[in-house]
Scaffold this motif. Structure first.
Motif, mmCIF file in Angstrom:
data_model
loop_
_atom_site.group_PDB
_atom_site.id
_atom_site.type_symbol
_atom_site.label_atom_id
_atom_site.label_comp_id
_atom_site.label_asym_id
_atom_site.label_seq_id
_atom_site.Cartn_x
_atom_site.Cartn_y
_atom_site.Cartn_z
ATOM 1 N N SER A 1 0.821 -1.207 0.000
ATOM 2 C CA SER A 1 0.000 0.000 0.000
ATOM 3 C C SER A 1 0.856 1.259 0.000
ATOM 4 O O SER A 1 0.466 2.274 -0.565
ATOM 5 N N SER A 2 2.022 1.219 0.595
ATOM 6 C CA SER A 2 2.819 2.440 0.626
ATOM 7 C C SER A 2 3.419 2.724 -0.749
ATOM 8 O O SER A 2 3.559 3.875 -1.144
ATOM 9 N N THR B 1 0.961 4.489 -3.992
ATOM 10 C CA THR B 1 0.837 5.890 -4.387
ATOM 11 C C THR B 1 2.157 6.477 -4.857
ATOM 12 O O THR B 1 2.172 7.420 -5.627
ATOM 13 N N SER B 2 3.264 5.915 -4.385
ATOM 14 C CA SER B 2 4.516 6.629 -4.602
ATOM 15 C C SER B 2 5.331 6.110 -5.776
ATOM 16 O O SER B 2 6.355 6.697 -6.100
ATOM 17 N N PRO C 1 -8.734 3.264 5.132
ATOM 18 C CA PRO C 1 -7.898 3.269 3.927
ATOM 19 C C PRO C 1 -7.324 1.906 3.551
ATOM 20 O O PRO C 1 -7.083 1.649 2.379
ATOM 21 N N GLU C 2 -7.108 1.025 4.556
ATOM 22 C CA GLU C 2 -6.465 -0.237 4.180
ATOM 23 C C GLU C 2 -7.353 -1.081 3.263
ATOM 24 O O GLU C 2 -6.877 -1.999 2.598
ATOM 25 N N ARG D 1 -8.507 -0.198 0.502
ATOM 26 C CA ARG D 1 -8.224 0.047 -0.911
ATOM 27 C C ARG D 1 -7.396 -1.074 -1.535
ATOM 28 O O ARG D 1 -7.676 -1.535 -2.636
ATOM 29 N N ASP E 1 -3.217 11.867 -2.649
ATOM 30 C CA ASP E 1 -2.382 11.176 -1.661
ATOM 31 C C ASP E 1 -0.921 11.546 -1.855
ATOM 32 O O ASP E 1 -0.189 11.824 -0.913
ATOM 33 N N ASN E 2 -0.533 11.537 -3.137
ATOM 34 C CA ASN E 2 0.863 11.759 -3.458
ATOM 35 C C ASN E 2 1.319 13.160 -3.068
ATOM 36 O O ASN E 2 2.457 13.349 -2.635
ATOM 37 N N ASN F 1 2.040 12.928 0.406
ATOM 38 C CA ASN F 1 3.169 12.031 0.643
ATOM 39 C C ASN F 1 4.492 12.689 0.291
ATOM 40 O O ASN F 1 5.520 12.405 0.904
ATOM 41 N N SER G 1 -2.297 6.425 5.943
ATOM 42 C CA SER G 1 -2.213 5.410 4.903
ATOM 43 C C SER G 1 -1.904 6.021 3.540
ATOM 44 O O SER G 1 -1.270 5.395 2.707
ATOM 45 N N GLY G 2 -2.347 7.286 3.315
ATOM 46 C CA GLY G 2 -2.106 7.897 2.007
ATOM 47 C C GLY G 2 -0.712 8.476 1.871
ATOM 48 O O GLY G 2 -0.189 8.596 0.772
ATOM 49 N N PRO H 1 2.433 7.487 3.625
ATOM 50 C CA PRO H 1 3.224 6.696 4.569
ATOM 51 C C PRO H 1 4.665 7.189 4.741
ATOM 52 O O PRO H 1 5.258 6.985 5.796
ATOM 53 N N ASP H 2 5.188 7.869 3.705
ATOM 54 C CA ASP H 2 6.587 8.307 3.797
ATOM 55 C C ASP H 2 6.781 9.464 4.771
ATOM 56 O O ASP H 2 7.910 9.852 5.062
#
Lengths: 306, 442
Positions: free
Chosen positions: A64-65, A68-69, A268-269, A271, B261-262, B265, B284-285, B287-288
């Motif tokens: 999940s982390s 998005t990244s 959120p988890e 998703r 989210d980004n 983040n 959760s969106g 995490p970093d």
């Protein structure tokens, strides 16, 4: 959904090719330009339909982390199996229950719907009785009414007999396929010769036996088509279960994932579970299409040679 | 192309069906007058519809302790995702569950349709009034005496999440008023980032900001409704954000997306004016950014004020037609005020309690690692006490949200302003009320 929409893509360019060969009396040679054009169109559409699936697959492999990244169309750390494990473990495997429910609604529903449609279409094609055309036209009208429009009236009717929130509330309406009746009637009149039925009768077979031993075999390609369409329709059916079902253990996978997805803002988890669940939920459709398309292709060509 | 056309037709017809559903639901009216709320003889079976995942385990605890009042849980998507429509269908068909989860902003809709039982005459309900945060009780009683159309469940008092590290590293003071917030926005923009993202679709968040400013969008004098989307307070809040949007000091991405989210983040957005339940959304969106966030009270309109808004929260209502309102009320009280239940609900679904005692749950007193071990829920507990009881929701909130949201979407892309969107929403809401024969004063 994806499977359903993919078929015309395959069909369209091939139709175009046949038409062009008909128009070109010189021979099967094509100009390279039109060939490239056709291929480009096919390629664009293939990408259009495959990229979302690719995205879903990639998303399913990410934690999940990283979801998005990292680049949405390429792999990060490969967590597919861990994700599946988490999904299956979540809430005592309710997702598996949903998959089984979907398989049952769609599998048994499509099988029976195909049988009923075949019998109905066959009767309409091969027996003469008063009101036959009227009956057929009514069925044809039924093709035009989307199942969604019927969901609410069905709910009120099922409420009268206290059948809402039961297996039957979703299963019974799935057994009806006006499109199947239409297709099998057309196919039966084209591919089941009257002479053959006559011969079977002369040999002493009853009407039911004639239907199951002779006609069903001749109609098989059409039946596979009806089965596939109905299976996909039930598998993707969402509005009817949404209105009918309250008990989580009766949900089909579409409704279950939708319910989870509606919670994503607060929990959120979920998703991650929705993504991996969506990926898993299209696999049965893909398998079914790959297994049955052989029969299907046979059927499409069967009528054309004549 | 045929398929696309057909899909469009199906979509159209679906929309028509939904519209029809609305009409048929509006037509239904049953008598909600409940003479007495008496306990039944013998064992009672209740049904309870809620979309909170994991609520089954909480109900199991009740069933274990109360063999004579057995509750069966039914579930579905969240309210606006279909469960409210189902409730209306079920009320129409006469097979609604005994209890259902309803968000505060949807309660008036069910009240207007005579879908709710007034639990005030049920033993223990009015005594419990003081157990709940005042404004939550105001929501379920519609600020009437001797009324309780639901039991408050959870709430979403608002505060400001902010990137403590970035504010400190850039020497920007934490804003305590909206004026300072706008100044800070300029400083943040100078670093290349945005102070926050203005959500074009979360109209209930905007309503929370209006709520904090002391406004209210609706009123009801017992017979007639009034619609106040365009009163001075709402316009003040709208103009404030319009100014930030015009000066490119806030971003306007669609909320709850990957890009959104980004932005959090990667430090492209520094604050979020959100509710208690939002704590997990950031964790959760983004995490970093663990350990770099903190929570402060919302910026105020006047220095020294102490006001908060609310975003979200739901209640447990008993539906018209339930044969056992007494038992249903007992269950609803237990579910929403016993510390055992509230702890489980918080762990399963991050629900932030509406019960006063719930604010002091041990789980809500601990430092939260993601927020640098700040005990952030102390801030939300304080905020909860500062939420005004005067805010009233209207009976057609889904429609109001949609109309205002359409206007907000246009405004952030440069067509019109937020204030104009509220004006459009105002007249659309009045029309919708009239169309449903709900008395409205203009």
């Amino acid at each position: 959904m994806s499977a359903l929409t993919e078929t015309p893509v395959v069909a369209r360019p091939s139709r175009r090719v046949t038409r062009r060969t008909e128009n070109a009396p010189k021979g099967p040679k094509e100009s390279p330009l039109s060939r490239v054009g056709a291929m480009t169109v096919m390629l664009v559409f293939t990408l259009y339909f495959l990229i979302p699936i690719w995205w879903l697959f990639i998303a399913g492999t990410k934690s999940s982390s990283q979801f998005t990244s990292t680049n949405p169309l390429w792999f990060a750390d490969f967590n597919l199996f861990a994700n599946i494990g988490n999904l299956v473990a979540y809430r005592d495997g309710v997702f598996l229950k949903w998959m089984l429910n979907s398989a049952l609604y769609a599998g048994a529903g499509a099988l029976l719907a195909t049988l009923f449609a075949a019998m109905c279409g066959y009767a309409l094609a091969k027996y003469r009785f008063p009101g036959r055309e009227l009956l057929f036209n009514i069925v044809l009208g039924g093709v035009l009414v989307p199942a969604t429009a019927l969901a609410l009236p069905l709910f009120l009717i099922f409420s009268q007999v206290s059948l809402t929130n039961t297996f039957w509330a979703v299963f019974l309406p799935s057994l009806v396929s006006p499109f199947g009746v239409y297709l099998t009637r057309i196919f039966a009149s084209a591919s089941v010769p009257d002479e053959l039925i006559e011969a079977a009768r002369l040999d002493g077979a009853g009407e039911v036996r004639t239907f199951f031993t002779v006609s069903v075999k001749l109609m098989f390609p059409a039946l596979v088509t009806v089965f596939l369409f109905q299976f996909v329709a039930i598998w993707n059916n969402f509005f009817l279960p949404l209105i009918m079902l309250r008990d989580e253990t009766l949900f089909p996978v579409t409704l279950g994932l939708y319910a989870w997805n509606s919670q994503v803002n607060q929990i959120p988890e979920l998703r991650g579970y929705v993504l991996i669940g969506a990926l898993l939920s299209i696999i049965p459709l893909i398998i079914l299409f790959l297994l049955l398309q052989r029969f299907w292709r046979n059927g499409l060509s069967a009528g054309s040679v004549k | 192309m045929r398929i696309t056309k057909r899909a469009a037709t199906v979509a159209l017809l679906t929309a028509a069906t939904v519209a029809l559903t609305g009409c048929s639901a509006a037509g239904g009216s049953t008598d909600s007058a409940d003479a007495a709320c008496e306990p039944a003889e013998g064992k009672v079976d209740l049904t309870f519809t809620s979309w909170i995942p994991g609520i089954e385990e909480v109900v199991d605890v009740w069933n274990e302790a109360n063999p004579d009042i057995q509750v069966a849980v039914q579930t579905g998507p969240n309210g606006n995702g279909g469960t409210y429509a189902n409730f209306f269908n079920q009320l129409e068909a006469g097979n609604a569950p005994d209890l259902g989860q309803i968000e505060y902003d949807a309660l008036p809709n069910f009240r207007v349709q005579d879908g709710l039982v007034n639990l005030a005459s049920c033993d223990g309900v009015m005594d419990a009034k003081d157990d709940f945060v005042d404004w939550t009780w105001g929501q379920v009683s519609f600020n009437e005496d001797d009324a309780a159309y639901a039991i408050p469940q959870d709430s979403g008092p608002m505060a400001m999440f902010y990137r403590a590290d970035l504010f400190e590293a850039n020497g920007i003071a934490i804003p305590t008023t909206w004026e300072e917030y706008a100044l800070a926005a300029e400083q943040v923009r100078a670093t290349g980032a945005y102070i926050t993202n203005f959500s074009q679709s979360d109209i209930n968040q905007f309503a929370g900001l209006v709520w904090q400013a002391g406004g209210t969008w609706f009123g009801n004098d017992g017979t007639d409704w009034t619609v106040n989307l365009t009163d001075d307070t709402s316009i003040k809040v709208a103009d404030y954000w319009q100014d930030l949007i015009d000066r490119d000091l806030v971003s306007t991405q669609p909320a709850w997306t990957t890009e959104w989210d980004n932005a959090y983040n990667t430090g492209a957005a520094w604050t979020w004016n959100s509710a208690a339940w939002g704590a997990n959304s950031i964790a959760s969106g983004a995490p970093d950014t663990a350990g770099k966030w903190a929570v402060a009270q919302s910026p105020q309109w006047e220095a020294g004020d102490e006001a908060s808004g609310n975003w979200g929260g739901s209640s447990t209502a008993v539906f018209t037609g339930s044969e056992h309102p007494y038992e249903a009320a007992q269950f609803a009280l237990w579910l929403n005020s016993s510390s055992e239940s509230l702890t489980m609900l918080n762990e399963a679904a991050n629900l932030y309690p509406a019960a006063k005692a719930g604010l002091d749950l041990p789980v809500l007193k601990e430092g939260v690692e993601f927020y640098g071990n700040q005990p952030i829920y102390d801030e939300f507990a304080a905020a909860s006490g500062q939420v005004s009881s005067d805010f009233v929701w209207g009976p057609t909130m889904t429609q109001t949200y949609n109309d205002v949201s359409d206007g907000f979407k246009a405004a952030v892309s440069g067509n019109g302003t937020l204030a104009e969107a509220l004006t459009t929403g105002q007249s659309a809401t009045i029309d919708a009320l009239k169309a449903q024969s709900i008395p409205v004063k203009e």
